[in-house]
Design a protein around this motif. Structure first.
Motif, PDB file in Angstrom:
ATOM      1  N   SER A 215      36.717 -10.899 -48.786  1.00  0.00           N
ATOM      2  CA  SER A 215      37.039 -10.165 -50.299  1.00  0.00           C
ATOM      3  C   SER A 215      38.388  -9.260 -50.337  1.00  0.00           C
ATOM      4  O   SER A 215      39.168  -9.266 -51.466  1.00  0.00           O
TER       5      SER A 215
ATOM      6  N   ASN B 132      32.755 -11.232 -44.599  1.00  0.00           N
ATOM      7  CA  ASN B 132      32.821 -11.386 -46.033  1.00  0.00           C
ATOM      8  C   ASN B 132      33.580 -10.305 -46.470  1.00  0.00           C
ATOM      9  O   ASN B 132      34.472 -10.474 -47.416  1.00  0.00           O
ATOM     10  N   GLU B 133      33.891  -9.179 -45.898  1.00  0.00           N
ATOM     11  CA  GLU B 133      34.725  -8.168 -46.237  1.00  0.00           C
ATOM     12  C   GLU B 133      35.950  -8.672 -45.809  1.00  0.00           C
ATOM     13  O   GLU B 133      37.006  -8.328 -46.710  1.00  0.00           O
TER      14      GLU B 133
ATOM     15  N   THR C  96      24.612  -5.230 -48.578  1.00  0.00           N
ATOM     16  CA  THR C  96      24.568  -6.384 -47.594  1.00  0.00           C
ATOM     17  C   THR C  96      26.091  -6.897 -47.045  1.00  0.00           C
ATOM     18  O   THR C  96      25.978  -7.836 -46.530  1.00  0.00           O
ATOM     19  N   GLN C  97      27.116  -6.033 -47.360  1.00  0.00           N
ATOM     20  CA  GLN C  97      28.229  -6.572 -47.021  1.00  0.00           C
ATOM     21  C   GLN C  97      28.493  -6.733 -45.268  1.00  0.00           C
ATOM     22  O   GLN C  97      28.108  -5.710 -44.768  1.00  0.00           O
TER      23      GLN C  97
ATOM     24  N   VAL D  78      25.843 -14.488 -46.743  1.00  0.00           N
ATOM     25  CA  VAL D  78      26.090 -13.198 -47.599  1.00  0.00           C
ATOM     26  C   VAL D  78      26.834 -13.590 -48.743  1.00  0.00           C
ATOM     27  O   VAL D  78      26.321 -12.981 -49.758  1.00  0.00           O
ATOM     28  N   ARG D  79      27.891 -14.592 -48.823  1.00  0.00           N
ATOM     29  CA  ARG D  79      28.703 -14.839 -49.904  1.00  0.00           C
ATOM     30  C   ARG D  79      27.729 -15.613 -50.850  1.00  0.00           C
ATOM     31  O   ARG D  79      27.919 -15.420 -52.088  1.00  0.00           O
TER      32      ARG D  79
ATOM     33  N   VAL E 175      30.013  -1.445 -43.539  1.00  0.00           N
ATOM     34  CA  VAL E 175      30.009  -2.770 -43.509  1.00  0.00           C
ATOM     35  C   VAL E 175      29.902  -3.285 -41.963  1.00  0.00           C
ATOM     36  O   VAL E 175      29.405  -4.215 -41.216  1.00  0.00           O
TER      37      VAL E 175
ATOM     38  N   GLY F 293      27.985  -9.882 -51.061  1.00  0.00           N
ATOM     39  CA  GLY F 293      28.342  -8.647 -50.451  1.00  0.00           C
ATOM     40  C   GLY F 293      27.869  -7.458 -51.136  1.00  0.00           C
ATOM     41  O   GLY F 293      27.944  -6.411 -50.637  1.00  0.00           O
ATOM     42  N   ASN F 294      27.347  -7.609 -52.219  1.00  0.00           N
ATOM     43  CA  ASN F 294      26.861  -6.443 -52.890  1.00  0.00           C
ATOM     44  C   ASN F 294      25.282  -5.912 -52.491  1.00  0.00           C
ATOM     45  O   ASN F 294      24.738  -6.709 -51.496  1.00  0.00           O
TER      46      ASN F 294
END
Length: 335
Positions: A295, A291-292, A286-287, A276-277, A107, A282-283
């Motif tokens: 999540s 976005n992490e 590409t996270q 990204v979202r 990430v 984020g899959n």
């Protein structure tokens, strides 16, 4: 007696009208109170007149700043030292996880990649367009078209580019622009662009570059036009032209603005979440950090780890903001 659909519709309209009236009443009351306070501040005289006026005018802004920024920041820092449901103190374990976990390393690497590629591409492209468009007729029209993506939210821009990257089976007609271009160039079965790692990271960055290039172009164009004609003419008399004139005269003269634009785009890129979202969630490798953080907090419901990532993100943005402020003050001092 059964209630008819017309009666239900009338009841819904009445409820909506009451809520709308209450909203307008609350807004009008708030504005009325502000007008009375500001009028009293303007009429205040004597020894306490100036302090009272400063308190009244700055008080609401300071209160909103405390409620909207300072208090949430302190609470986030507090939660970053707690466990997932904030019931137990963990010390620095959340930060240790953020700096040592292998998945978070990926990430952070993706975030660093975004931080390098997207700002440099947006700023460089904006500078090139500023130089080219300023030499064309109808430059205002061209600048408006290039700047237009700035008016689109990052979510809207992501949806647009998601259609561009759309890929179908080779037996079907392609609807995505990129896939259709690949077919026209002889690539009979283009890949699913969003699933292709690490290409998908760069494809997502294209969205950020598309949105931010207009901002960079407008600001840098204004800086280039502010260069005194005497400087340019003197350089041309000394034999500078073309690339030499650009590299040795234009770039040094707009260096401060160039740095401010670059760091501003870096701040926006570092907080990249919407793209990204919306496009990958984020899959597929590409996270990114923002976005992490979301999540961890709202998908996995680990508030402690999400808060730790938020603090790390805040600390990463802080030097860029400080550097921007210093550069802007230097520029104002020279003027």
């Amino acid at each position: 007696m059964p209630v008819t659909s017309a009666q239900l519709a009338d009841s819904a309209w009445n409820d909506a009208a009451i809520k709308l009236g209450n909203s307008f009443g609350a807004i009008a009351g708030f504005l009325g109170i502000l007008l009375v306070i500001f009028f009293a501040a303007g009429r205040a005289t004597g020894r306490f007149g100036r302090p009272l006026a400063i308190l009244i005018f700055l008080g609401p802004a300071v209160l909103l700043l405390l409620v909207g920024l300072v208090v949430p920041l302190i609470r986030t820092i507090y939660l970053s030292f707690r466990n997932d449901d904030s019931s137990r103190f963990l010390g620095v374990k959340n930060y240790s996880w953020a700096l040592t976990d292998q998945s978070i390393h990926q990430v952070l690497l993706n975030t660093l990649l975004w931080l390098i590629v997207a700002p440099l591409a947006a700023t460089g492209l904006g500078l090139a367009l500023a130089l080219l468009v300023d030499r064309m007729r109808w430059q205002a029209l061209y600048k408006s078209l290039i700047f237009m993506p700035m008016a689109i939210s990052l979510v809207g821009a992501s949806i647009i580019w998601k259609f561009v990257y759309d890929t179908r089976d080779s037996s079907q007609r392609q609807t995505g622009l990129l896939s259709q271009l690949a077919v026209w160039l002889g690539w009979k079965s283009p890949p699913n662009w969003i699933l292709s790692h690490p290409l998908n990271n760069f494809l997502l960055m294209v969205v950020m570059v598309w949105v931010q290039t207009g901002f960079a172009m407008v600001v840098l164009s204004a800086a280039i036009k502010a260069i005194p004609d005497e400087v340019t003419e003197a350089a041309r008399l000394d034999g500078a032209s073309g690339l030499r004139l650009f590299w040795y005269v234009t770039v040094p003269m707009i260096r401060t603005t160039l740095v401010v634009v670059l760091t501003t785009v870096m701040i926006v890129t570092l907080k990249a979440f919407d793209i990204v979202r919306t496009m990958t969630g984020g899959n597929f490798g590409t996270q990114v950090l923002a976005n992490e953080m979301y999540s961890q907090s709202f998908v996995q419901f680990n508030v402690g780890r999400g808060s730790a990532l938020a603090v790390i993100l805040f600390l990463a943005v802080l030097p860029l903001v400080g550097y921007n402020i210093v550069q802007l003050r230097k520029e104002r001092a020279t003027r």
